[in-house]
Design a protein around this motif. Structure first.
Motif, PDB file in Angstrom:
ATOM      1  N   HIS A   1      41.479  46.318  40.737  1.00 52.59           N
ATOM      2  CA  HIS A   1      42.481  45.255  40.697  1.00 52.59           C
ATOM      3  C   HIS A   1      42.348  44.362  41.932  1.00 52.59           C
ATOM      4  O   HIS A   1      42.369  43.121  41.827  1.00 52.59           O
ATOM      5  CB  HIS A   1      43.889  45.857  40.611  1.00 52.59           C
ATOM      6  CG  HIS A   1      44.989  44.849  40.708  1.00 52.59           C
ATOM      7  ND1 HIS A   1      45.212  43.883  39.755  1.00 52.59           N
ATOM      8  CD2 HIS A   1      45.907  44.649  41.675  1.00 52.59           C
ATOM      9  CE1 HIS A   1      46.236  43.130  40.123  1.00 52.59           C
ATOM     10  NE2 HIS A   1      46.675  43.571  41.283  1.00 52.59           N
ATOM     11  N   ALA A   2      42.211  44.963  43.098  1.00 49.70           N
ATOM     12  CA  ALA A   2      42.076  44.196  44.343  1.00 49.70           C
ATOM     13  C   ALA A   2      40.811  43.342  44.309  1.00 49.70           C
ATOM     14  O   ALA A   2      40.840  42.160  44.691  1.00 49.70           O
ATOM     15  CB  ALA A   2      42.054  45.144  45.547  1.00 49.70           C
ATOM     16  N   LEU A   3      39.715  43.900  43.842  1.00 52.75           N
ATOM     17  CA  LEU A   3      38.468  43.138  43.754  1.00 52.75           C
ATOM     18  C   LEU A   3      38.589  41.999  42.746  1.00 52.75           C
ATOM     19  O   LEU A   3      38.044  40.909  42.962  1.00 52.75           O
ATOM     20  CB  LEU A   3      37.299  44.063  43.401  1.00 52.75           C
ATOM     21  CG  LEU A   3      36.870  45.002  44.536  1.00 52.75           C
ATOM     22  CD1 LEU A   3      35.899  46.053  44.023  1.00 52.75           C
ATOM     23  CD2 LEU A   3      36.263  44.218  45.686  1.00 52.75           C
ATOM     24  N   ALA A   4      39.314  42.223  41.658  1.00 52.98           N
ATOM     25  CA  ALA A   4      39.521  41.159  40.666  1.00 52.98           C
ATOM     26  C   ALA A   4      40.310  40.007  41.285  1.00 52.98           C
ATOM     27  O   ALA A   4      40.010  38.828  41.027  1.00 52.98           O
ATOM     28  CB  ALA A   4      40.241  41.713  39.438  1.00 52.98           C
ATOM     29  N   LEU A   5      41.311  40.329  42.105  1.00 50.97           N
ATOM     30  CA  LEU A   5      42.078  39.283  42.781  1.00 50.97           C
ATOM     31  C   LEU A   5      41.192  38.495  43.741  1.00 50.97           C
ATOM     32  O   LEU A   5      41.304  37.268  43.838  1.00 50.97           O
ATOM     33  CB  LEU A   5      43.271  39.892  43.527  1.00 50.97           C
ATOM     34  CG  LEU A   5      44.380  40.490  42.659  1.00 50.97           C
ATOM     35  CD1 LEU A   5      45.411  41.214  43.533  1.00 50.97           C
ATOM     36  CD2 LEU A   5      45.046  39.415  41.810  1.00 50.97           C
ATOM     37  N   LEU A   6      40.294  39.194  44.420  1.00 53.25           N
ATOM     38  CA  LEU A   6      39.366  38.509  45.321  1.00 53.25           C
ATOM     39  C   LEU A   6      38.425  37.605  44.532  1.00 53.25           C
ATOM     40  O   LEU A   6      38.130  36.484  44.958  1.00 53.25           O
ATOM     41  CB  LEU A   6      38.567  39.527  46.144  1.00 53.25           C
ATOM     42  CG  LEU A   6      39.343  40.270  47.220  1.00 53.25           C
ATOM     43  CD1 LEU A   6      38.539  41.444  47.767  1.00 53.25           C
ATOM     44  CD2 LEU A   6      39.746  39.320  48.343  1.00 53.25           C
ATOM     45  N   GLU A   7      37.972  38.072  43.374  1.00 51.63           N
ATOM     46  CA  GLU A   7      37.083  37.266  42.526  1.00 51.63           C
ATOM     47  C   GLU A   7      37.789  36.022  42.005  1.00 51.63           C
ATOM     48  O   GLU A   7      37.146  35.007  41.717  1.00 51.63           O
ATOM     49  CB  GLU A   7      36.560  38.101  41.360  1.00 51.63           C
ATOM     50  CG  GLU A   7      35.511  39.108  41.774  1.00 51.63           C
ATOM     51  CD  GLU A   7      35.078  40.018  40.631  1.00 51.63           C
ATOM     52  OE1 GLU A   7      35.423  39.724  39.460  1.00 51.63           O
ATOM     53  OE2 GLU A   7      34.413  41.020  40.910  1.00 51.63           O
ATOM     54  N   GLN A   8      39.112  36.090  41.887  1.00 56.72           N
ATOM     55  CA  GLN A   8      39.896  34.938  41.427  1.00 56.72           C
ATOM     56  C   GLN A   8      40.060  33.883  42.526  1.00 56.72           C
ATOM     57  O   GLN A   8      40.611  32.823  42.283  1.00 56.72           O
ATOM     58  CB  GLN A   8      41.278  35.379  40.950  1.00 56.72           C
ATOM     59  CG  GLN A   8      41.261  36.209  39.695  1.00 56.72           C
ATOM     60  CD  GLN A   8      42.631  36.772  39.367  1.00 56.72           C
ATOM     61  OE1 GLN A   8      43.645  36.358  39.924  1.00 56.72           O
ATOM     62  NE2 GLN A   8      42.653  37.751  38.467  1.00 56.72           N
TER      63      GLN A   8
END
Length: 170
Positions: free
Chosen positions: A9-16
């Motif tokens: 989830h944290a990595l997905a937020l960074l990718e966003q």
């Protein structure tokens, strides 16, 4: 330790496009952990240092961590001379095992360090010396390890810096 869903989830937020600080505030994960996960992902490495290890508390039938003899030894130290306390921001619910050992029991600290390292290989074990020398480093105070038990702050500039921070000794 964060489970894989929190990490993803944290990595997905960074990718966003969110910044590391933004993701840290939203998830409660430290910026250092986020940077490490991002680096691991960019390098094509696993998100866990030991991906093959299964958390013994997370299995269908929880069990003590391995090796069990080291776990039992640490449990005994905790029950005799230890306590668990929060670390850093209390809302993050991160805890540390702290054990106070007297110098009257030679070898106890080394055995404790070995037991922690056997159970949690990636964890750092901090001793009083480690905390002291770490503080000196952060203050920019030059120091030298004289022997196994003594730290020396002897250079004039280093003594002056230390005196400015803690006050001169009389």
């Amino acid at each position: 330790m964060y489970d894989i869903t929190v990490r993803r989830h944290a990595l997905a937020l960074l990718e966003q496009g969110l910044t590391i600080s933004d993701v840290s505030r939203r998830t409660g994960v430290s910026r250092g952990a986020l940077r490490e996960w991002l680096l691991r992902t960019e390098q094509g490495r696993e998100l866990y240092v030991h991906p093959h290890r299964v958390c013994p508390r997370c299995t269908a039938l929880p069990r003590p961590p391995e090796p069990e003899d080291s776990y039992a030894y640490l449990l005994g130290l905790y029950l005799g001379d230890g306590y668990i306390s929060p670390v850093g921001d209390r809302t993050k619910m991160i805890w540390a095992l702290r054990i106070a050992c007297a110098d009257a029991w030679p070898g106890l600290i080394e055995e404790c360090v070995k037991a922690v390292s056997a159970i949690r290989p990636g964890n750092k074990v901090r001793t009083i010396q480690g905390m002291f020398t770490g503080a000196l480093d952060r203050l920019g105070v030059a120091w030298a390890q004289m022997n196994a038990t003594n730290i020396s702050v002897a250079k004039r500039e280093a003594v002056a810096r230390l005196d400015a921070f803690v006050g001169p000794k009389f």
